[in-house]
Design a protein around this motif. Structure first.
Motif, mmCIF file in Angstrom:
data_model
loop_
_atom_site.group_PDB
_atom_site.id
_atom_site.type_symbol
_atom_site.label_atom_id
_atom_site.label_comp_id
_atom_site.label_asym_id
_atom_site.label_seq_id
_atom_site.Cartn_x
_atom_site.Cartn_y
_atom_site.Cartn_z
ATOM 1 N N ASP A 144 7.197 -7.683 -7.566
ATOM 2 C CA ASP A 144 7.881 -7.435 -8.838
ATOM 3 C C ASP A 144 7.061 -8.002 -9.983
ATOM 4 O O ASP A 144 6.916 -9.215 -10.113
ATOM 5 C CB ASP A 144 9.278 -8.059 -8.828
ATOM 6 C CG ASP A 144 10.217 -7.299 -7.904
ATOM 7 O OD1 ASP A 144 10.084 -6.058 -7.827
ATOM 8 O OD2 ASP A 144 11.068 -7.928 -7.249
ATOM 9 N N VAL A 145 6.550 -7.121 -10.827
ATOM 10 C CA VAL A 145 5.784 -7.549 -11.999
ATOM 11 C C VAL A 145 6.735 -8.224 -12.980
ATOM 12 O O VAL A 145 6.451 -9.305 -13.516
ATOM 13 C CB VAL A 145 5.117 -6.325 -12.680
ATOM 14 C CG1 VAL A 145 4.343 -6.749 -13.915
ATOM 15 C CG2 VAL A 145 4.228 -5.589 -11.706
ATOM 16 N N VAL A 146 7.861 -7.568 -13.212
ATOM 17 C CA VAL A 146 9.001 -8.104 -13.963
ATOM 18 C C VAL A 146 10.222 -7.488 -13.278
ATOM 19 O O VAL A 146 10.052 -6.533 -12.511
ATOM 20 C CB VAL A 146 8.958 -7.669 -15.462
ATOM 21 C CG1 VAL A 146 7.792 -8.283 -16.209
ATOM 22 C CG2 VAL A 146 8.939 -6.146 -15.591
ATOM 23 N N PRO A 147 11.417 -7.992 -13.533
ATOM 24 C CA PRO A 147 12.572 -7.335 -12.922
ATOM 25 C C PRO A 147 12.641 -5.872 -13.374
ATOM 26 O O PRO A 147 12.542 -5.585 -14.566
ATOM 27 C CB PRO A 147 13.762 -8.139 -13.481
ATOM 28 C CG PRO A 147 13.186 -9.457 -13.886
ATOM 29 C CD PRO A 147 11.779 -9.184 -14.322
ATOM 30 N N GLY A 148 12.728 -4.956 -12.425
ATOM 31 C CA GLY A 148 12.792 -3.533 -12.771
ATOM 32 C C GLY A 148 11.460 -2.810 -12.694
ATOM 33 O O GLY A 148 11.400 -1.582 -12.801
ATOM 34 N N VAL A 149 10.368 -3.546 -12.519
ATOM 35 C CA VAL A 149 9.061 -2.901 -12.345
ATOM 36 C C VAL A 149 8.366 -3.498 -11.125
ATOM 37 O O VAL A 149 7.979 -4.668 -11.120
ATOM 38 C CB VAL A 149 8.153 -3.049 -13.590
ATOM 39 C CG1 VAL A 149 6.795 -2.395 -13.339
ATOM 40 C CG2 VAL A 149 8.806 -2.440 -14.816
ATOM 41 N N ARG A 150 8.266 -2.665 -10.094
ATOM 42 C CA ARG A 150 7.690 -3.114 -8.823
ATOM 43 C C ARG A 150 6.330 -2.436 -8.654
ATOM 44 O O ARG A 150 6.212 -1.220 -8.844
ATOM 45 C CB ARG A 150 8.664 -2.698 -7.720
ATOM 46 C CG ARG A 150 8.197 -2.932 -6.328
ATOM 47 C CD ARG A 150 9.400 -3.058 -5.397
ATOM 48 N NE ARG A 150 9.756 -4.464 -5.312
ATOM 49 C CZ ARG A 150 9.899 -5.119 -4.149
ATOM 50 N NH1 ARG A 150 9.776 -4.493 -3.002
ATOM 51 N NH2 ARG A 150 10.167 -6.397 -4.149
ATOM 52 N N ALA A 151 5.307 -3.211 -8.332
ATOM 53 C CA ALA A 151 3.945 -2.651 -8.269
ATOM 54 C C ALA A 151 3.354 -2.785 -6.876
ATOM 55 O O ALA A 151 3.731 -3.672 -6.105
ATOM 56 C CB ALA A 151 3.048 -3.359 -9.276
ATOM 57 N N THR A 152 2.421 -1.891 -6.565
ATOM 58 C CA THR A 152 1.659 -1.971 -5.313
ATOM 59 C C THR A 152 0.197 -1.657 -5.616
ATOM 60 O O THR A 152 -0.093 -0.670 -6.296
ATOM 61 C CB THR A 152 2.183 -0.937 -4.282
ATOM 62 O OG1 THR A 152 3.604 -1.019 -4.219
ATOM 63 C CG2 THR A 152 1.597 -1.186 -2.905
ATOM 64 N N PHE A 153 -0.706 -2.521 -5.128
ATOM 65 C CA PHE A 153 -2.141 -2.254 -5.273
ATOM 66 C C PHE A 153 -2.628 -1.388 -4.111
ATOM 67 O O PHE A 153 -2.314 -1.674 -2.951
ATOM 68 C CB PHE A 153 -2.949 -3.561 -5.273
ATOM 69 C CG PHE A 153 -2.752 -4.409 -6.507
ATOM 70 C CD1 PHE A 153 -2.952 -3.875 -7.768
ATOM 71 C CD2 PHE A 153 -2.391 -5.757 -6.394
ATOM 72 C CE1 PHE A 153 -2.781 -4.658 -8.912
ATOM 73 C CE2 PHE A 153 -2.224 -6.549 -7.533
ATOM 74 C CZ PHE A 153 -2.422 -5.992 -8.787
ATOM 75 N N ILE A 154 -3.417 -0.355 -4.448
ATOM 76 C CA ILE A 154 -4.014 0.532 -3.452
ATOM 77 C C ILE A 154 -5.526 0.446 -3.656
ATOM 78 O O ILE A 154 -5.981 0.398 -4.805
ATOM 79 C CB ILE A 154 -3.576 2.002 -3.709
ATOM 80 C CG1 ILE A 154 -2.064 2.121 -3.919
ATOM 81 C CG2 ILE A 154 -4.097 2.945 -2.632
ATOM 82 C CD1 ILE A 154 -1.230 2.066 -2.687
ATOM 83 N N ASP A 155 -6.323 0.441 -2.582
ATOM 84 C CA ASP A 155 -7.782 0.277 -2.727
ATOM 85 C C ASP A 155 -8.399 1.460 -3.493
ATOM 86 O O ASP A 155 -8.282 2.605 -3.061
ATOM 87 C CB ASP A 155 -8.423 0.156 -1.339
ATOM 88 C CG ASP A 155 -9.812 -0.482 -1.401
ATOM 89 O OD1 ASP A 155 -10.502 -0.315 -2.440
ATOM 90 O OD2 ASP A 155 -10.201 -1.148 -0.430
ATOM 91 N N ALA A 156 -9.048 1.153 -4.613
ATOM 92 C CA ALA A 156 -9.664 2.205 -5.428
ATOM 93 C C ALA A 156 -11.103 2.482 -5.015
ATOM 94 O O ALA A 156 -11.737 3.414 -5.531
ATOM 95 C CB ALA A 156 -9.615 1.826 -6.910
ATOM 96 N N GLY A 157 -11.675 1.665 -4.115
ATOM 97 C CA GLY A 157 -13.022 1.937 -3.588
ATOM 98 C C GLY A 157 -14.129 1.931 -4.628
ATOM 99 O O GLY A 157 -15.136 2.615 -4.479
ATOM 100 N N HIS A 158 -13.978 1.131 -5.663
ATOM 101 C CA HIS A 158 -14.909 1.150 -6.804
ATOM 102 C C HIS A 158 -15.812 -0.088 -6.796
ATOM 103 O O HIS A 158 -17.032 0.036 -6.773
ATOM 104 C CB HIS A 158 -14.074 1.250 -8.074
ATOM 105 C CG HIS A 158 -14.794 1.018 -9.354
ATOM 106 N ND1 HIS A 158 -15.798 1.849 -9.802
ATOM 107 C CD2 HIS A 158 -14.639 0.061 -10.306
ATOM 108 C CE1 HIS A 158 -16.234 1.385 -10.972
ATOM 109 N NE2 HIS A 158 -15.567 0.302 -11.296
ATOM 110 N N ILE A 159 -15.214 -1.279 -6.814
ATOM 111 C CA ILE A 159 -15.951 -2.523 -6.559
ATOM 112 C C ILE A 159 -15.066 -3.395 -5.670
ATOM 113 O O ILE A 159 -13.892 -3.067 -5.452
ATOM 114 C CB ILE A 159 -16.322 -3.327 -7.834
ATOM 115 C CG1 ILE A 159 -15.064 -3.716 -8.626
ATOM 116 C CG2 ILE A 159 -17.304 -2.559 -8.675
ATOM 117 C CD1 ILE A 159 -15.293 -4.840 -9.628
ATOM 118 N N LEU A 160 -15.603 -4.502 -5.208
ATOM 119 C CA LEU A 160 -14.822 -5.406 -4.366
ATOM 120 C C LEU A 160 -13.503 -5.757 -5.072
ATOM 121 O O LEU A 160 -13.511 -6.178 -6.231
ATOM 122 C CB LEU A 160 -15.621 -6.684 -4.102
ATOM 123 C CG LEU A 160 -15.068 -7.565 -2.992
ATOM 124 C CD1 LEU A 160 -15.484 -7.021 -1.626
ATOM 125 C CD2 LEU A 160 -15.552 -8.996 -3.157
#
Ligand SMILES: [Zn+2]
Length: 460
Positions: A144-160
């Protein structure tokens, strides 16, 4: 829910977008504007939004055009969370400190020349505080970034550590998924994994840097690197490679390791002449979990960046000693666009020798010494002295960390395949010709595409 485009809107630097959802304000990236000095300095001084309004920051990756203004926000009082992946945080620790150092040096330089004084955007203290505010979350773990906004990181394959971010924004009964691509990488890049495509998107904010260009293949780049080294060594020369210390240098060392194991290059010493590259290599070694474990070398070798031919030179004496060495060697040194750093010393000494090769592996912007070398000017100016450019100049563009036209197109195809509700694509992070060509191509696929100007706002 609303998006406002602040930076990297119809241009490639200063990545920064504002998401307003669930009654909160979230900043996505806050990178440095780069380019002509006065113009970019003015842009860098403008806060994207009043600091007291910012509830949280989400960072896609550590490149300075995405993260480089975070310490400026901190200097102006930002004290909230900065969400990023673990490798991004550790790379930022090296890069933001370096950025603070460069700004202080630049300010001193201008003052010495009697030019109008430019105050650094921030100091080391602010860079350190920025790292303290970072909370690292691995890929594919929703938070939860803030209440009401949930985030997920996905590998973008650009840099480490680079990520695309899926943000699920909920207001009342409605949830919409905003996908922010970050910078999209390429399949087959050394060390890092191939880009993944987020799913379930309603709206996509997508980079478009090379929307109008095709790159040489990654495998082709490696083969050409080998032939340049073989040919230069055969005539007893040096291969001088200006390279960005973060990412590009590690990719080169990795590829040289692959080539050395295959016997594709002669056994000559390879010097990595850059303290920043040494620190960055340590960060890479801390994050083997995000390497591409499908690659042969990653599977077979423990120390990817240390093998018998490679030597790292940290202090100035070691670096100076390279000048007196005999026989063929490879030197990799920053800066990537030959504007500063130790590569200048090696060019001052080596550019006039026709046995040598200057190997260019990165983008060279206008008005840089790197660009003048690419243009094969007969004489270049290094430290104010004229040096004839007699060394061979070779350009390899296959090391780009950005998807090209076809790769961007295939990325959005993959997102779309699993996003039945996708309604809108906003293109960012591209010069107008690249954006317009990509917009036309995506429009032809039936997508609704826009190229927002700075300060444009759109509800979604
Ligand atoms: Zn980037």
């Amino acid at each position: 829910m609303e998006l406002e485009f602040v930076g990297a809107a119809r241009e490639v630097t200063g990545s920064c977008h504002i998401l307003r959802a669930a009654g909160k304000t979230i900043v996505l990236d806050c990178g440095l504007f780069q380019g002509k000095r006065t113009e970019s300095h003015e842009k860098n001084l403008r806060l994207p939004v009043p600091i007291e309004q910012i509830d949280a920051i989400v960072l896609s990756h550590a490149h300075i055009d995405h993260a480089g203004r975070l310490p400026f926000l901190v200097r102006h009082g930002y004290n909230g969370p900065i969400w990023c992946t673990p490798a991004t945080r550790d790379l930022c620790a090296v890069m933001l400190a370096d950025s603070a150092h460069i700004q202080e040096k630049d300010a001193e330089f201008l003052a010495r020349r009697g030019k109008e004084p430019v105050e650094p955007l921030y100091s080391l203290r602010h860079a350190v505080r920025t790292i303290e505010l970072m909370t690292a979350v691995p890929y594919r773990r929703p938070f939860d970034v803030v209440p009401g906004v949930r985030a997920t990181f996905i590998d973008a394959g650009h840099i480490l550590g680079s990520a695309s971010v899926a943000l699920d924004c909920t207001e009342g009964n409605a949830t919409r998924r905003l996908v922010f691509s970050g910078d999209i990488g390429r399949s087959g890049l050394p060390i890092i994994r191939d880009p993944e495509a987020p799913d379930g998107a309603d709206v996509v904010v997508m980079e478009s840097t090379y929307g109008d260009r095709s790159h040489e293949s990654v495998e082709g780049a490696r083969a050409r690197l080998a032939s340049v080294i073989r040919e230069t060594a055969a005539r007893g020369g040096r291969v001088l490679i200006p390279a960005f210390a973060v990412g590009r240098t590690q990719e080169l060392v990795y590829d040289l390791h692959v080539l050395a194991r295959a016997g594709a290059i002669p056994a000559i010493p390879i010097f990595i002449d850059s303290p920043l590259a040494i620190d960055t290599t340590s960060v890479f070694e801390m994050h083997p979990d995000v390497f591409d474990h499908g690659e042969d070398l990653v599977q077979k070798v423990q120390d990817l960046f240390r093998f018998d031919l490679v030597r790292y030179t940290r202090n100035v004496e070691e670096s100076k000693a390279l000048a007196t060495m005999h026989g063929p060697i490879v030197i990799i040194a920053a800066s990537g666009m030959v504007e500063s750093g130790r590569i200048l010393h090696h060019l001052a000494q080596g550019a006039s020798d026709q046995r040598n090769t200057v190997l260019i592996v990165g983008f060279q912007a206008e008005h840089t010494l790197g660009r003048r070398i690419v243009e094969r000017r007969p004489v270049i100016r290094v430290f104010g002295e004229e040096v004839p450019l007699r060394a061979e100049v070779v350009v390899i563009n296959g090391y780009s960390a950005h998807a090209d036209r076809a790769e961007l197109s295939s990325w959005i195809d993959r997102v779309r395949e699993h996003s039945p509700r996708l309604r809108q694509v906003w293109l960012v992070h591209g010069e107008p010709p690249a954006q317009d060509e990509l917009a036309t191509a995506l429009g032809a696929k039936g997508l609704t595409v826009g190229c927002p100007l700075p300060r444009e706002r759109h509800e979604f």
